[in-house]
Design a protein around this motif. Structure first.
Motif, mmCIF file in Angstrom:
data_model
loop_
_atom_site.group_PDB
_atom_site.id
_atom_site.type_symbol
_atom_site.label_atom_id
_atom_site.label_comp_id
_atom_site.label_asym_id
_atom_site.label_seq_id
_atom_site.Cartn_x
_atom_site.Cartn_y
_atom_site.Cartn_z
ATOM 1 N N ILE A 25 0.836 -1.210 0.000
ATOM 2 C CA ILE A 25 0.000 0.000 0.000
ATOM 3 C C ILE A 25 0.868 1.255 0.000
ATOM 4 O O ILE A 25 0.640 2.187 -0.781
ATOM 5 C CB ILE A 25 -0.948 0.007 1.225
ATOM 6 C CG1 ILE A 25 -2.007 -1.083 1.075
ATOM 7 C CG2 ILE A 25 -1.614 1.369 1.376
ATOM 8 C CD1 ILE A 25 -2.829 -1.314 2.325
ATOM 9 N N ASN A 26 1.841 1.265 0.870
ATOM 10 C CA ASN A 26 2.709 2.432 0.952
ATOM 11 C C ASN A 26 3.402 2.710 -0.381
ATOM 12 O O ASN A 26 3.492 3.852 -0.822
ATOM 13 C CB ASN A 26 3.757 2.227 2.054
ATOM 14 C CG ASN A 26 3.140 2.353 3.433
ATOM 15 O OD1 ASN A 26 2.065 2.940 3.594
ATOM 16 N ND2 ASN A 26 3.795 1.779 4.438
ATOM 17 N N HIS A 27 3.885 1.635 -0.977
ATOM 18 C CA HIS A 27 4.605 1.816 -2.236
ATOM 19 C C HIS A 27 3.676 2.353 -3.324
ATOM 20 O O HIS A 27 4.014 3.313 -4.027
ATOM 21 C CB HIS A 27 5.225 0.498 -2.688
ATOM 22 C CG HIS A 27 5.953 0.614 -3.990
ATOM 23 N ND1 HIS A 27 7.239 1.105 -4.083
ATOM 24 C CD2 HIS A 27 5.566 0.346 -5.269
ATOM 25 C CE1 HIS A 27 7.627 1.109 -5.335
ATOM 26 N NE2 HIS A 27 6.630 0.658 -6.085
ATOM 27 N N GLY A 32 2.643 4.813 -7.164
ATOM 28 C CA GLY A 32 1.753 4.182 -8.140
ATOM 29 C C GLY A 32 2.274 2.798 -8.448
ATOM 30 O O GLY A 32 3.369 2.441 -8.022
ATOM 31 N N HIS A 33 1.454 2.038 -9.168
ATOM 32 C CA HIS A 33 1.928 0.662 -9.364
ATOM 33 C C HIS A 33 2.864 0.533 -10.560
ATOM 34 O O HIS A 33 3.709 -0.353 -10.602
ATOM 35 C CB HIS A 33 0.776 -0.336 -9.451
ATOM 36 C CG HIS A 33 -0.125 -0.152 -10.615
ATOM 37 N ND1 HIS A 33 0.253 -0.445 -11.900
ATOM 38 C CD2 HIS A 33 -1.401 0.297 -10.694
ATOM 39 C CE1 HIS A 33 -0.758 -0.214 -12.710
ATOM 40 N NE2 HIS A 33 -1.765 0.251 -12.009
ATOM 41 N N GLY A 34 2.743 1.444 -11.533
ATOM 42 C CA GLY A 34 3.653 1.356 -12.673
ATOM 43 C C GLY A 34 3.681 -0.027 -13.273
ATOM 44 O O GLY A 34 2.651 -0.591 -13.610
ATOM 45 N N SER A 35 4.862 -0.581 -13.354
ATOM 46 C CA SER A 35 5.005 -1.947 -13.850
ATOM 47 C C SER A 35 4.896 -2.922 -12.681
ATOM 48 O O SER A 35 5.680 -2.868 -11.734
ATOM 49 C CB SER A 35 6.356 -2.110 -14.543
ATOM 50 O OG SER A 35 6.604 -3.479 -14.767
ATOM 51 N N SER A 38 7.887 -4.913 -11.507
ATOM 52 C CA SER A 38 8.972 -4.259 -10.776
ATOM 53 C C SER A 38 8.570 -3.910 -9.346
ATOM 54 O O SER A 38 9.411 -3.512 -8.532
ATOM 55 C CB SER A 38 9.395 -2.989 -11.523
ATOM 56 O OG SER A 38 8.312 -2.082 -11.591
ATOM 57 N N ILE A 39 7.303 -4.042 -9.056
ATOM 58 C CA ILE A 39 6.798 -3.675 -7.728
ATOM 59 C C ILE A 39 7.483 -4.441 -6.596
ATOM 60 O O ILE A 39 7.934 -3.822 -5.611
ATOM 61 C CB ILE A 39 5.261 -3.898 -7.662
ATOM 62 C CG1 ILE A 39 4.546 -2.853 -8.491
ATOM 63 C CG2 ILE A 39 4.768 -3.913 -6.230
ATOM 64 C CD1 ILE A 39 4.198 -1.593 -7.763
ATOM 65 N N PRO A 40 7.588 -5.765 -6.687
ATOM 66 C CA PRO A 40 8.150 -6.494 -5.549
ATOM 67 C C PRO A 40 9.534 -5.986 -5.164
ATOM 68 O O PRO A 40 9.816 -5.783 -3.976
ATOM 69 C CB PRO A 40 8.223 -7.937 -6.069
ATOM 70 C CG PRO A 40 7.201 -8.009 -7.139
ATOM 71 C CD PRO A 40 7.190 -6.654 -7.786
ATOM 72 N N LYS A 41 10.350 -5.770 -6.167
ATOM 73 C CA LYS A 41 11.709 -5.318 -5.888
ATOM 74 C C LYS A 41 11.697 -3.922 -5.259
ATOM 75 O O LYS A 41 12.342 -3.657 -4.240
ATOM 76 C CB LYS A 41 12.517 -5.312 -7.187
ATOM 77 C CG LYS A 41 13.995 -5.026 -6.999
ATOM 78 C CD LYS A 41 14.719 -5.055 -8.349
ATOM 79 C CE LYS A 41 16.190 -4.689 -8.171
ATOM 80 N NZ LYS A 41 16.896 -4.645 -9.477
ATOM 81 N N GLY A 49 5.227 -10.165 -9.136
ATOM 82 C CA GLY A 49 4.438 -9.002 -9.512
ATOM 83 C C GLY A 49 2.971 -9.312 -9.676
ATOM 84 O O GLY A 49 2.100 -8.515 -9.324
ATOM 85 N N LYS A 50 2.749 -10.483 -10.182
ATOM 86 C CA LYS A 50 1.369 -10.895 -10.396
ATOM 87 C C LYS A 50 0.605 -10.985 -9.081
ATOM 88 O O LYS A 50 -0.557 -10.600 -8.975
ATOM 89 C CB LYS A 50 1.378 -12.265 -11.071
ATOM 90 C CG LYS A 50 0.488 -12.338 -12.271
ATOM 91 C CD LYS A 50 0.645 -13.683 -12.938
ATOM 92 C CE LYS A 50 -0.435 -13.850 -13.960
ATOM 93 N NZ LYS A 50 -0.310 -15.098 -14.688
ATOM 94 N N SER A 51 1.287 -11.532 -8.113
ATOM 95 C CA SER A 51 0.675 -11.681 -6.798
ATOM 96 C C SER A 51 0.368 -10.304 -6.203
ATOM 97 O O SER A 51 -0.681 -10.105 -5.584
ATOM 98 C CB SER A 51 1.605 -12.473 -5.879
ATOM 99 O OG SER A 51 1.015 -12.634 -4.618
#
Length: 342
Positions: A25-27, A32-35, A38-41, A49-51
């Motif tokens: 949530i914070n991220h 924003g979620h962007g790609s 790349s979110i997990p990293k 990322g899918k999760s």
DNA sequence: AAGTGTGACAACCGCCCGTTG
DNA sequence: CCAACGGGCGGTTGTCACACT
């Protein structure tokens, strides 16, 4: 093909912890979620990322509506499912704050069973074979069905307004006559522009409700003083709860011959009904119409009519009409115009 | 109280499709 | 044109809470 992110060994699986939720949530709130990949990293999560995407969409999104489904939502799901089938994402678009996963789970765990209990096939919404047998001997079976309060006889969209003025009746008459002339000529090129209902904004408030409870033909209604009287009764159509009114905008012209739908299933209307609603050439036209309608759906899919953000639910409106086979011959010109004017 | 069944919901899996290089 | 990639979707499975025996 698979996903690289999902095949990595180090990704965590299973339920999300509150800490993980917070990190995601914070991220997203910050960047924003962007790609998604790349979110997990970036967020420091041991997830693929899918999760992350799924967790956000199905659970963490701030605009989600939590809690049990309302009766209105339930009816909407059933109605839209009847038309679209297991298109959960499409169905969910008609339920603000609900996700496809939520709708799907609700369907599988609740609605499906209810429909089966009522003798309806949840896939086709037709009567189950066993129930059909009963239906032939006892029409009351279906009348007691809460979702389909009446026999699935051919019916039309028609006004449920507590008061229907003579003007409205006249409009209905005029348009029914127009449709009659159109339907007698299954060639869209023969449609009289005067009958294409383009400017009939008056009707938008008239054809806004589909009443399963009164399976009369429009012709019958128009020929019947009882119809006018009935529609002027405050209780007209009230045997169907008002909550069952569509929350989504319907097109001006939603005259639908359910024979097209039921004709493809197991249900067989009585002989008089067949004669009254489905002349052989009409039946043929209906089949061809469905075929063409499917092509139109494909075209429409490519057009992307900004479904989600628009009040004009053309995607659904068309889908509502298409399976019934009349769209192609009767509605195409109008819908084209609506589409581009919308 | 323990074991079992069931329902609801969350999450995963695999496929499809559009985009991009 | 084609392969790789990412996102989206529907189907399925897993998990948990609760009811029942």
């Amino acid at each position: 093909m698979g996903h690289k992110c999902c095949s990595k060994q180090k990704v965590k699986r299973g339920l999300w912890s509150p800490e993980e939720d917070e990190m995601l949530i914070n991220h997203i709130n910050t960047y924003g979620h962007g790609s998604w990949s790349s979110i997990p990293k970036l967020a420091g999560l041991q997830r693929c990322g899918k999760s992350c995407r799924l967790r956000w969409i199905n659970y963490l999104r701030p605009d989600l509506k939590r809690g049990s489904f309302s009766e209105q939502e339930e009816r909407t799901i059933i109605e839209v499912h009847r038309i679209l089938g297991n298109k959960w994402a499409q169905i969910a678009k008609h339920l603000p704050g609900r996700t496809d996963n939520e709708v799907k789970n609700f369907w599988n765990s609740c609605i499906k069973k209810k429909l089966i209990a009522q003798g309806l096939d949840p896939n086709t919404h037709n009567l189950l074979p066993s129930s059909k047998t009963n239906h032939s001997t006892n029409n009351n079976n279906i009348s007691e069905c809460s979702f389909y309060p009446t026999l699935p006889k051919p019916s039309y969209f028609f006004p449920v307004n507590s008061h229907v003025s003579d003007t409205s009746i006249d409009i209905l008459k005029a348009h029914f006559q127009a449709l009659s002339s159109i339907s007698s000529s299954p060639d869209t090129n023969h449609i009289n522009p005067d009958h294409s209902l383009h400017g009939s904004s008056t009707l938008s408030s008239v054809y806004e409700y589909r009443n399963h409870n009164t399976a009369w033909t429009l012709q019958e209604k128009l020929n019947s003083n009882a119809f006018v009287e009935a529609m002027n009764q405050p209780s007209a159509g009230a045997s169907v709860p008002t909550s069952s009114c569509h929350s989504y905008p319907l097109s001006e012209l939603e005259i639908v011959n359910e024979n097209c739908k039921w004709g493809t299933g197991n249900f067989e209307p009585s002989k008089p009904d067949q004669e009254m609603f489905m002349q052989p050439q009409e039946e043929k036209a209906c089949e061809v119409g469905i075929e063409k309608a499917n092509m139109l759906i494909d075209e429409q899919t490519n057009m992307d009519a900004s479904f989600g953000s628009s009040n004009s639910d053309f995607d659904f409106v068309e889908s509502t009409q298409l399976p019934y086979g009349l769209y192609n011959y009767h509605l195409s010109p109008m819908m084209d115009q609506l589409q581009w004017n919308g």
